[in-house]
Write an enzyme that holds these catalytic residues in place. Sequence first.
Site, PDB file in Angstrom:
ATOM      1  N   ASP A  80      -5.111  -6.373   5.648  1.00 18.42           N
ATOM      2  CA  ASP A  80      -3.857  -5.614   5.728  1.00 18.42           C
ATOM      3  C   ASP A  80      -2.720  -6.622   5.856  1.00 18.42           C
ATOM      4  O   ASP A  80      -2.889  -7.666   6.493  1.00 18.42           O
ATOM      5  CB  ASP A  80      -3.882  -4.680   6.952  1.00 18.42           C
ATOM      6  CG  ASP A  80      -2.849  -3.574   6.841  1.00 18.42           C
ATOM      7  OD1 ASP A  80      -3.262  -2.407   6.749  1.00 18.42           O
ATOM      8  OD2 ASP A  80      -1.630  -3.875   6.817  1.00 18.42           O
TER       9      ASP A  80
ATOM     10  N   GLU B  40      -1.597  11.314 -14.101  1.00 17.68           N
ATOM     11  CA  GLU B  40      -2.392  12.472 -13.687  1.00 17.68           C
ATOM     12  C   GLU B  40      -1.776  13.738 -14.273  1.00 17.68           C
ATOM     13  O   GLU B  40      -0.548  13.879 -14.282  1.00 17.68           O
ATOM     14  CB  GLU B  40      -2.419  12.568 -12.155  1.00 17.68           C
ATOM     15  CG  GLU B  40      -3.132  11.383 -11.531  1.00 17.68           C
ATOM     16  CD  GLU B  40      -3.165  11.435 -10.004  1.00 17.68           C
ATOM     17  OE1 GLU B  40      -2.674  12.421  -9.415  1.00 17.68           O
ATOM     18  OE2 GLU B  40      -3.683  10.476  -9.404  1.00 17.68           O
TER      19      GLU B  40
ATOM     20  N   HIS C 118      -7.766  13.845  -7.864  1.00 16.68           N
ATOM     21  CA  HIS C 118      -6.825  13.639  -6.740  1.00 16.68           C
ATOM     22  C   HIS C 118      -7.001  14.723  -5.668  1.00 16.68           C
ATOM     23  O   HIS C 118      -6.047  15.398  -5.292  1.00 16.68           O
ATOM     24  CB  HIS C 118      -5.377  13.621  -7.241  1.00 16.68           C
ATOM     25  CG  HIS C 118      -4.452  12.893  -6.303  1.00 16.68           C
ATOM     26  ND1 HIS C 118      -3.357  12.191  -6.716  1.00 16.68           N
ATOM     27  CD2 HIS C 118      -4.480  12.760  -4.951  1.00 16.68           C
ATOM     28  CE1 HIS C 118      -2.733  11.671  -5.681  1.00 16.68           C
ATOM     29  NE2 HIS C 118      -3.411  11.997  -4.583  1.00 16.68           N
TER      30      HIS C 118
END
Length: 409
Positions: A181, A269, A292
Site C-alpha cells: 500500500d 462496462e 461488476h
Amino acid sequence: MDRHSLDKSKIKVLLLEGIHENAVRCFKENGYSDIECYKEALSDKILEEKLLKAHIIGIRSRTEIRSNLLIKTPRLIAIGCFSIGTNQVDLHDAKMMGIPVFNAPFSNTRSVAELVIAECIMLMRGIPEKSIQARNKIWMKSSCNAVEVRGKTLGIIGYGHIGSQVSILAESLGMRIVYYDIEKKLSLGNAKHVATLEDLLKIADTVTIHVPSTELTRNMISANQIAIMRKGACLINASRGDVVDYKAVADGLRSKQLAGVAADVFPKEPVATGEPFVSELQEFDNVILTPHIGGNTLEAQANIGIEVADKLVKYSDTGSTIGAVNFVEIALQPNLSKQRFLHIHKNVPGVMREINNFFSLRNINIAAEYLQTDPEIGYVIIETESELDPSVIQDLRNIPHTIRVRTLF
Ligand code: NAI
C-alpha cells in the site's frame, strides 16, 4: 406536536430509483413524514419539478444532478447518493450552493471481500475449467493444478477497507498474507507489509487488487508486472477496470504464466443489465468473469439504505456533516435545549465578524460556536443561550457572501 417534529413534518424527502426500504424506515423513525418514493429514476422534466420543493433527495446511479439542475433547487439542503460512487452529482457546484452530498463508501466492503475469497479458492482449485468441462459432458477428475489455499500466499495490493477485510478472511483460512500500500497501514493479524509492488508479485500465489482508479494505479498490472509474478499464479481484480491491462493478462493466460484470473471490473462496462459485453478474457476457460457485482448483495443494499439515510437525518437534525464527500466536516450531537444556527458562506475575511455582530446587536449570547473552513467555504454552527425570533433570520441571510442559513431547535 412539539416544535421539533412540526419542523420535520415540513421537510420534503424525495427518494428515487427504488432505494431500500431501510432508508424510508430511518426517516420515519426519526420523525420525517413527508417522504415520496419512486421505484425508477424520474424524467428530467419531472425531476426538475419535484426538486423545486424537495429539501432532501436520495438517488442511486441513474439520476444525474448537474449544475444546471442544482440552480433550480431553491430548498434543497442535502443530497444522498445511495451508492458508493458520487460522480452522478456535480460535487463542487453542490458545495458552492451549500449542499452537502453523502454516500455509503463502506456498505459493501464485506460483500466484495467474500467474493474475492470465494474466487481465490475457485481459481486455486481450477474449478472454472472443470465446471465448463462438466457442462460440456467431459469428466475431468484430476488433482492436477488443484491446491488448497491453506499455507499459500495471498498478495493484497491496496490494504484499505476491502483489502484489509480480505486479509482477515484469508488468514482465517490459513493463508499467509502480504500486502502493498502506498500509505502506512496497521497490519491485521499476521499480515506482512512489503516495501514494493515487485516484492509482493514475486512471492504471492494469488494476487488481489483493491486500489482506487488513479493516475498512479492505471495499468499498474501490465506485462512487466505479470512477468514478475510466480509462474502459475492467479490474479483477481475487483477494484477498477483500468487498473489492469487485460490484453497483457490474456497474453499471460496464453503463455500459462497465469493459471487463473477473476475479473469483476472492466475498462468498458455496459451501462444497463442485459446489454452485450465484450472482453479479451472471454476465450479462456480458467477465468471467472462477473459483471461488476462484487458489492451487489442484499445486505449491501440494506446497509446502504441505513448508512446514507442516517447521515442525511443527522445533517437535517443537527447540522452534522460527518461523511459528506464535498463538504467541511462538523460532528455535533442533537441539542434540544438551545437554538442552533447553521451558516454556510464563502470563505472570505469579515464574514465571521458580521455573524457575531448579528447576535451581539440583538443581545443574544452565543453558547457555542463550531467553525470549519476549506479554501472556498466556511461552515459555522452557532448555539445561542436565549431564543431568537426566527423572523430575523433574513438579516443573517443578508450578510454578504452568505450561501445558505438554517435554524434548528
Ligand atoms: P479504500 O480507499 O478503503 O482502500 C484503497 C487502498 O488503496 C488505500 O489503502 C490506499 O492507500 C491504497 N492505494 C491507493 N493507491 C495506491 C497505489 N498506487 N498503490 C498501492 N496502494 C494504493 O478503498 P476500498 O473501499 O477498499 O475500495 C478499493 C477498490 O474497490 C476501489 O477501486 C473501489 O472502487 C473498488 N470497489 C469495487 C466494488 C465492486 O463491486 N467490484 C465495490 C466497492 C469498491
